[in-house]
Scaffold this motif. Structure first.
Motif, PDB file in Angstrom:
ATOM      1  N   LYS A   1       0.853  -1.441   0.086  1.00  0.00           N
ATOM      2  CA  LYS A   1      -0.228   0.044  -0.362  1.00  0.00           C
ATOM      3  C   LYS A   1       0.971   1.428   0.350  1.00  0.00           C
ATOM      4  O   LYS A   1       1.080   2.711  -0.412  1.00  0.00           O
ATOM      5  CB  LYS A   1      -1.412  -0.220   1.130  1.00  0.00           C
ATOM      6  CG  LYS A   1      -1.682   1.480   1.442  1.00  0.00           C
ATOM      7  CD  LYS A   1      -3.132   1.426   2.811  1.00  0.00           C
ATOM      8  CE  LYS A   1      -3.962   2.296   2.716  1.00  0.00           C
ATOM      9  NZ  LYS A   1      -4.104   2.095   3.716  1.00  0.00           N
ATOM     10  N   TYR A   2       2.229   1.287   0.895  1.00  0.00           N
ATOM     11  CA  TYR A   2       2.556   2.684   1.175  1.00  0.00           C
ATOM     12  C   TYR A   2       3.603   2.590  -0.372  1.00  0.00           C
ATOM     13  O   TYR A   2       4.683   3.428  -0.753  1.00  0.00           O
ATOM     14  CB  TYR A   2       2.646   2.346   2.499  1.00  0.00           C
ATOM     15  CG  TYR A   2       1.847   2.993   2.994  1.00  0.00           C
ATOM     16  CD1 TYR A   2       1.383   4.474   3.041  1.00  0.00           C
ATOM     17  CD2 TYR A   2       0.740   1.985   3.770  1.00  0.00           C
ATOM     18  CE1 TYR A   2       0.292   4.606   4.265  1.00  0.00           C
ATOM     19  CE2 TYR A   2      -0.129   2.076   4.417  1.00  0.00           C
ATOM     20  CZ  TYR A   2      -0.490   3.595   4.781  1.00  0.00           C
ATOM     21  OH  TYR A   2      -1.466   3.947   6.010  1.00  0.00           O
ATOM     22  N   CYS A   3       4.575   1.347   0.327  1.00  0.00           N
ATOM     23  CA  CYS A   3       6.523   1.219  -0.417  1.00  0.00           C
ATOM     24  C   CYS A   3       7.015   0.094  -1.168  1.00  0.00           C
ATOM     25  O   CYS A   3       7.542  -0.122  -1.050  1.00  0.00           O
ATOM     26  CB  CYS A   3       6.815   2.158   0.576  1.00  0.00           C
ATOM     27  SG  CYS A   3       6.908   0.693   2.020  1.00  0.00           S
ATOM     28  N   LYS A   4       5.535   0.290  -1.862  1.00  0.00           N
ATOM     29  CA  LYS A   4       5.901  -0.962  -2.969  1.00  0.00           C
ATOM     30  C   LYS A   4       7.092  -1.268  -4.041  1.00  0.00           C
ATOM     31  O   LYS A   4       8.402  -2.235  -3.900  1.00  0.00           O
ATOM     32  CB  LYS A   4       4.981  -2.204  -4.061  1.00  0.00           C
ATOM     33  CG  LYS A   4       4.249  -0.836  -4.626  1.00  0.00           C
ATOM     34  CD  LYS A   4       3.365  -1.125  -5.129  1.00  0.00           C
ATOM     35  CE  LYS A   4       3.155  -0.567  -6.954  1.00  0.00           C
ATOM     36  NZ  LYS A   4       2.071  -0.196  -7.507  1.00  0.00           N
ATOM     37  N   ASP A   5       7.492  -0.291  -4.071  1.00  0.00           N
ATOM     38  CA  ASP A   5       8.453  -0.109  -4.655  1.00  0.00           C
ATOM     39  C   ASP A   5       9.844   0.465  -3.376  1.00  0.00           C
ATOM     40  O   ASP A   5       9.720   0.964  -2.457  1.00  0.00           O
ATOM     41  CB  ASP A   5       8.579   1.460  -5.651  1.00  0.00           C
ATOM     42  CG  ASP A   5       7.599   0.944  -6.586  1.00  0.00           C
ATOM     43  OD1 ASP A   5       7.598   0.236  -7.396  1.00  0.00           O
ATOM     44  OD2 ASP A   5       6.478   1.694  -7.022  1.00  0.00           O
TER      45      ASP A   5
ATOM     46  N   ALA B   1       7.982   6.437   1.675  1.00  0.00           N
ATOM     47  CA  ALA B   1       7.011   6.899   1.547  1.00  0.00           C
ATOM     48  C   ALA B   1       6.390   8.246   2.699  1.00  0.00           C
ATOM     49  O   ALA B   1       6.585   7.319   3.102  1.00  0.00           O
ATOM     50  CB  ALA B   1       5.315   6.025   0.864  1.00  0.00           C
ATOM     51  N   VAL B   2       6.563   9.269   2.547  1.00  0.00           N
ATOM     52  CA  VAL B   2       6.061  10.105   3.687  1.00  0.00           C
ATOM     53  C   VAL B   2       4.880  10.747   4.061  1.00  0.00           C
ATOM     54  O   VAL B   2       4.392  10.810   2.794  1.00  0.00           O
ATOM     55  CB  VAL B   2       7.215  11.193   3.370  1.00  0.00           C
ATOM     56  CG1 VAL B   2       7.174  12.447   4.592  1.00  0.00           C
ATOM     57  CG2 VAL B   2       8.513  10.662   2.942  1.00  0.00           C
ATOM     58  N   ILE B   3       4.517  10.491   5.029  1.00  0.00           N
ATOM     59  CA  ILE B   3       3.035  10.834   5.717  1.00  0.00           C
ATOM     60  C   ILE B   3       3.183  12.347   6.186  1.00  0.00           C
ATOM     61  O   ILE B   3       3.888  12.064   7.500  1.00  0.00           O
ATOM     62  CB  ILE B   3       2.068   9.561   6.202  1.00  0.00           C
ATOM     63  CG1 ILE B   3       2.319   8.849   5.080  1.00  0.00           C
ATOM     64  CG2 ILE B   3       1.245  10.021   6.386  1.00  0.00           C
ATOM     65  CD1 ILE B   3       1.313   6.859   5.890  1.00  0.00           C
ATOM     66  N   HIS B   4       2.708  13.108   5.932  1.00  0.00           N
ATOM     67  CA  HIS B   4       3.439  14.621   6.279  1.00  0.00           C
ATOM     68  C   HIS B   4       2.110  14.632   7.873  1.00  0.00           C
ATOM     69  O   HIS B   4       0.614  14.789   7.418  1.00  0.00           O
ATOM     70  CB  HIS B   4       3.736  15.721   4.915  1.00  0.00           C
ATOM     71  CG  HIS B   4       4.321  15.577   4.696  1.00  0.00           C
ATOM     72  ND1 HIS B   4       5.696  15.618   4.684  1.00  0.00           N
ATOM     73  CD2 HIS B   4       4.247  15.097   3.627  1.00  0.00           C
ATOM     74  CE1 HIS B   4       7.051  14.932   3.382  1.00  0.00           C
ATOM     75  NE2 HIS B   4       6.063  15.482   2.975  1.00  0.00           N
TER      76      HIS B   4
END
Length: 263
Positions: free
Chosen positions: A94-98, A102-105
């Motif tokens: 969901k967040y970082c498959k690559d 991923a940054v959630i601010h």
């Protein structure tokens, strides 16, 4: 510290969740560019790009990291809580498959989840951490990400290097006055880009950063240089008017320079 050179290679399938409580972290973004994690942000990644040079623009970083070995976690979570349905591998997809983080601010409720982790009595720490980790996984599973998430601005390496040079110049010449237009011309960077980039790198406008830096340096002088008067210290940090210096110092430090020195 101002930077850290990492040689970390995971050697396993990881999902790492970092919460920044204070300070700032610079990380590589798109191409030859950088972006920033700041207080209140959450960063999720697989640690696939964790080897190399990392900078802390404010010279400090405080936070907590929750890291999962996915092979182990996916098997053991159901043993920690019956009918627990969150799958860490699904969160990774969901967040970082690559390889990129991923940054959630400033995500809502994040301070509630992590804030309580920083002051837990030793007696209950292990069990309390387990409860909070499960809460974190449930929260991330339920969090709905907008399809077109607005990314914070990133800046190219050449721009970042210039604003860092400007910051170093201001720190070395804090007793002098320089307009932003003059600084932009001196370091050959467009004025608007300079302002936006400086704030992204250091978390404050140039004027606010310089005021905070001057007051911190004044505080050091008040503590350690007993032979210098308040007037002399005001001049050393760029204030011709002792009364104006006293007003700004009180605003930043919560007390007058004389009271700070006495305490």
């Amino acid at each position: 510290m101002r930077y850290y050179d990492s040689e970390f290679r995971p050697g396993r399938d990881l999902l790492c969740i970092d919460h920044c409580r204070e300070g700032r972290l610079e990380y590589p973004a798109k191409g030859d560019a950088y972006s920033y994690v700041e207080a209140g942000d959450l960063k999720l990644d697989r640690r696939l790009t964790h080897t190399g040079h990392f900078e802390f623009p404010l010279s400090h970083y405080h936070g907590a990291m929750v890291s999962f070995d996915l092979d182990t976690a996916c098997q053991s979570l159901s043993q920690e809580m019956r009918d627990f349905t969150v799958n860490p591998r699904s969160l990774r997809e969901k967040y970082c498959k690559d390889i990129d983080p991923a940054v959630i601010h400033t995500a809502p409720s994040m301070e509630h989840i992590f804030g309580e982790l920083y002051a837990v009595p030793e007696k209950i720490k292990l069990h309390y951490f387990k409860v909070k980790v499960l809460e974190l996984l449930l929260y991330l599973d339920a969090l709905e990400l907008p399809e077109n998430r607005e990314e914070k601005p990133y800046f190219y390496k050449s721009q970042v290097e210039k604003v860092k040079a400007i910051q170093a110049f201001l720190a070395a010449h804090m007793d002098e006055s320089h307009t932003q237009q003059a600084l932009a011309a001196r370091f050959d960077i467009p004025l608007t880009t300079m302002k936006r980039c400086f704030k992204s790198v250091f978390g404050a406008s140039m004027g606010d950063w310089l005021t905070q830096y001057r007051m911190n340096q004044a505080a050091v002088l008040l503590r350690k240089s007993k032979n210098l008067s308040v007037v002399e210290i005001a001049g050393r940090v760029g204030y011709d008017s002792p009364s104006k210096f006293a007003i700004v110092f009180r605003k930043v430090m919560g007390m007058s320079p004389t009271e700070y020195r006495r305490r």
